[in-house]
Design an enzyme around this catalytic site. Structure first.
Site, PDB file in Angstrom:
ATOM      1  N   LYS A 188      -7.087  19.354 -35.260  1.00 22.12           N
ATOM      2  CA  LYS A 188      -7.537  19.165 -33.876  1.00 22.12           C
ATOM      3  C   LYS A 188      -6.822  17.980 -33.224  1.00 22.12           C
ATOM      4  O   LYS A 188      -6.425  18.039 -32.070  1.00 22.12           O
ATOM      5  CB  LYS A 188      -9.053  18.956 -33.896  1.00 22.12           C
ATOM      6  N   ASP A 189      -6.678  16.896 -33.989  1.00 19.72           N
ATOM      7  CA  ASP A 189      -5.943  15.722 -33.518  1.00 19.72           C
ATOM      8  C   ASP A 189      -4.563  15.741 -34.183  1.00 19.72           C
ATOM      9  O   ASP A 189      -4.250  14.913 -35.036  1.00 19.72           O
ATOM     10  CB  ASP A 189      -6.724  14.455 -33.836  1.00 19.72           C
TER      11      ASP A 189
ATOM     12  N   GLY B 275      -8.056  16.126 -39.371  1.00 23.98           N
ATOM     13  CA  GLY B 275      -8.153  17.448 -38.766  1.00 23.98           C
ATOM     14  C   GLY B 275      -6.953  17.770 -37.899  1.00 23.98           C
ATOM     15  O   GLY B 275      -6.405  16.899 -37.225  1.00 23.98           O
TER      16      GLY B 275
ATOM     17  N   HIS C 188     -19.955  16.740 -36.651  1.00 18.09           N
ATOM     18  CA  HIS C 188     -20.112  18.176 -36.400  1.00 18.09           C
ATOM     19  C   HIS C 188     -19.391  18.923 -37.509  1.00 18.09           C
ATOM     20  O   HIS C 188     -18.837  18.299 -38.430  1.00 18.09           O
ATOM     21  CB  HIS C 188     -19.574  18.518 -35.009  1.00 18.09           C
TER      22      HIS C 188
ATOM     23  N   HIS D  89     -15.901  17.701 -38.743  1.00 21.76           N
ATOM     24  CA  HIS D  89     -15.960  16.608 -39.719  1.00 21.76           C
ATOM     25  C   HIS D  89     -16.410  17.131 -41.082  1.00 21.76           C
ATOM     26  O   HIS D  89     -15.865  16.751 -42.118  1.00 21.76           O
ATOM     27  CB  HIS D  89     -16.964  15.540 -39.265  1.00 21.76           C
TER      28      HIS D  89
HETATM   29  P1  AMP Z   1     -13.198  11.637 -34.909  1.00 18.06           P
HETATM   30  O1  AMP Z   1     -14.580  11.356 -35.376  1.00 18.06           O
HETATM   31  O2  AMP Z   1     -13.130  12.392 -33.630  1.00 18.06           O
HETATM   32  O3  AMP Z   1     -12.320  10.416 -34.949  1.00 18.06           O
HETATM   33  O4  AMP Z   1     -12.586  12.638 -35.974  1.00 18.06           O
HETATM   34  C1  AMP Z   1     -12.565  12.320 -37.340  1.00 18.06           C
HETATM   35  C2  AMP Z   1     -11.723  13.334 -38.064  1.00 18.06           C
HETATM   36  O5  AMP Z   1     -12.279  14.638 -37.882  1.00 18.06           O
HETATM   37  C3  AMP Z   1     -10.282  13.390 -37.536  1.00 18.06           C
HETATM   38  O6  AMP Z   1      -9.389  13.570 -38.625  1.00 18.06           O
HETATM   39  C4  AMP Z   1     -10.314  14.606 -36.655  1.00 18.06           C
HETATM   40  O7  AMP Z   1      -9.060  15.227 -36.504  1.00 18.06           O
HETATM   41  C5  AMP Z   1     -11.270  15.497 -37.408  1.00 18.06           C
HETATM   42  N1  AMP Z   1     -11.833  16.507 -36.516  1.00 18.06           N
HETATM   43  C6  AMP Z   1     -12.449  16.310 -35.324  1.00 18.06           C
HETATM   44  N2  AMP Z   1     -12.789  17.486 -34.760  1.00 18.06           N
HETATM   45  C7  AMP Z   1     -12.367  18.451 -35.612  1.00 18.06           C
HETATM   46  C8  AMP Z   1     -12.415  19.884 -35.602  1.00 18.06           C
HETATM   47  N3  AMP Z   1     -12.965  20.558 -34.597  1.00 18.06           N
HETATM   48  N4  AMP Z   1     -11.884  20.551 -36.648  1.00 18.06           N
HETATM   49  C9  AMP Z   1     -11.316  19.880 -37.677  1.00 18.06           C
HETATM   50  N5  AMP Z   1     -11.246  18.539 -37.745  1.00 18.06           N
HETATM   51  C10 AMP Z   1     -11.753  17.833 -36.737  1.00 18.06           C
END
Ligand code: AMP
Length: 288
Positions: A156-157, A154, A41, A44
């Site tokens: 977010k985490d 991100g 999304h 990412h």
């Molecule tokens: P994930 O696929 O959920 O493991 O996330 C992959 C990367 O994308 C991680 O570094 C997350 O922190 C980042 N991420 C996920 N959602 C968001 C968001 N809404 N804004 C910014 N970064 C994000």
């Protein structure tokens, strides 16, 4: 019909991604890396844009890492949308996508783990035992496989980014970590692959996380410094939403994640809430 967007190169083996990265490096290109679990999304994609701007060879990994999910969690139903992900990435000129199988990452006999200490213990660490052990292990493996110069995460985490920064510093991993702001939907909901689990009614209710964070910010700016009072306000606000179940509402130090009593300096407000059974997290820094 002209179509400039080229599908990124997809590789599934450690040997192949190493080869691609090595030849880019021989050409003097710096390697930027964005690890993801796919179902991509705008959150990412903001990381991908940052990587494209800062480095000359961008690698995105797509791997739903089994070791960071608890036994009762959503590993098997986590969205897997590789084709759509590749189409999104095509528009960004990503140089390589590393999409390994579970077997490639965790072959038979795999038995080494990265345990990050105190920073991984509270909040997500407490609610999801073993989660950060899985995260740190897979990220270190990915760093060793891709050997990037810079990797993006991100906000977010938030705790995850701190855990990775701790690991990289402690284990002398030669990767620079950069953290980008949380990307939100127009109504404030933090973008997340898990938002796909929300039906229309639950999706509406999910805005309570951002509303609660905004309320904390507003109350603190209005002079309420006591985090116990602030937490109580947020809890009752969230509890008023049918189907909302709080895992935590925490006011913590942004560096150490230890609880703080007063908002007399920047404080991280971190939330984990289940909305009709879908577990969502969000956070925001607030200041006096
Ligand atoms: P994930 O696929 O959920 O493991 O996330 C992959 C990367 O994308 C991680 O570094 C997350 O922190 C980042 N991420 C996920 N959602 C968001 C968001 N809404 N804004 C910014 N970064 C994000």
């Amino acid at each position: 019909m002209t179509h400039s967007a080229e599908r990124p190169r997809v590789v599934t083996t450690v040997a192949d991604i190493r080869q691609l990265v090595q030849s880019a490096r021989r050409e003097g290109r710096r390697i930027g890396f964005v690890p993801t679990m796919g179902a991509l999304h705008e959150g990412h994609l903001s990381l991908v844009r940052a990587a494209k701007e800062a480095t000359e060879f961008t690698v995105v990994s797509i791997f739903v890492n089994p070791t960071q999910f608890g036994p009762q969690e959503d590993f098997t139903r986590y969205p897997r949308t590789l084709e759509a992900d590749l189409q999104l990435l095509a528009a960004y000129g990503v140089d390589a996508v590393f999409a390994p199988s579970d077997q490639e990452m965790y072959p038979a006999g795999f038995d080494s783990w990265v345990e990050v200490g105190g920073i991984a213990a509270p909040l997500e660490g407490r609610c999801r035992p073993g989660h950060f052990r899985g995260v740190a292990t897979v990220v270190l493996k990915l760093f060793n496989i891709v050997q990037p110069d810079i990797a993006w995460f991100g906000q977010k985490d938030y705790q995850q980014a701190l855990v990775i920064q701790r690991m990289v510093a402690d284990l002398n991993v030669p990767v620079e970590i950069r953290v980008c702001p949380t990307v939100r939907e127009p109504d404030g909901l933090a973008m997340s692959s898990r938002n796909r689990y929300l039906g229309p009614e639950s999706r509406q209710k999910a805005t309570i996380l951002w509303q609660a964070l905004c309320r904390a910010k507003q109350l603190a700016a209005g002079g309420e410094k006591d985090t116990a009072v602030l937490a109580a306000q947020l809890r009752s606000m969230i509890a008023a939403v049918p189907g909302a179940q709080i895992d935590y509402v925490a006011f913590v130090d942004p560096q150490t994640l230890t609880p703080v009593r007063r908002v007399d300096r920047p404080v991280l407000v971190a939330l984990a809430v289940r909305i009709d059974g879908v577990r969502l997290i969000d956070n925001e820094l607030i200041a006096p």
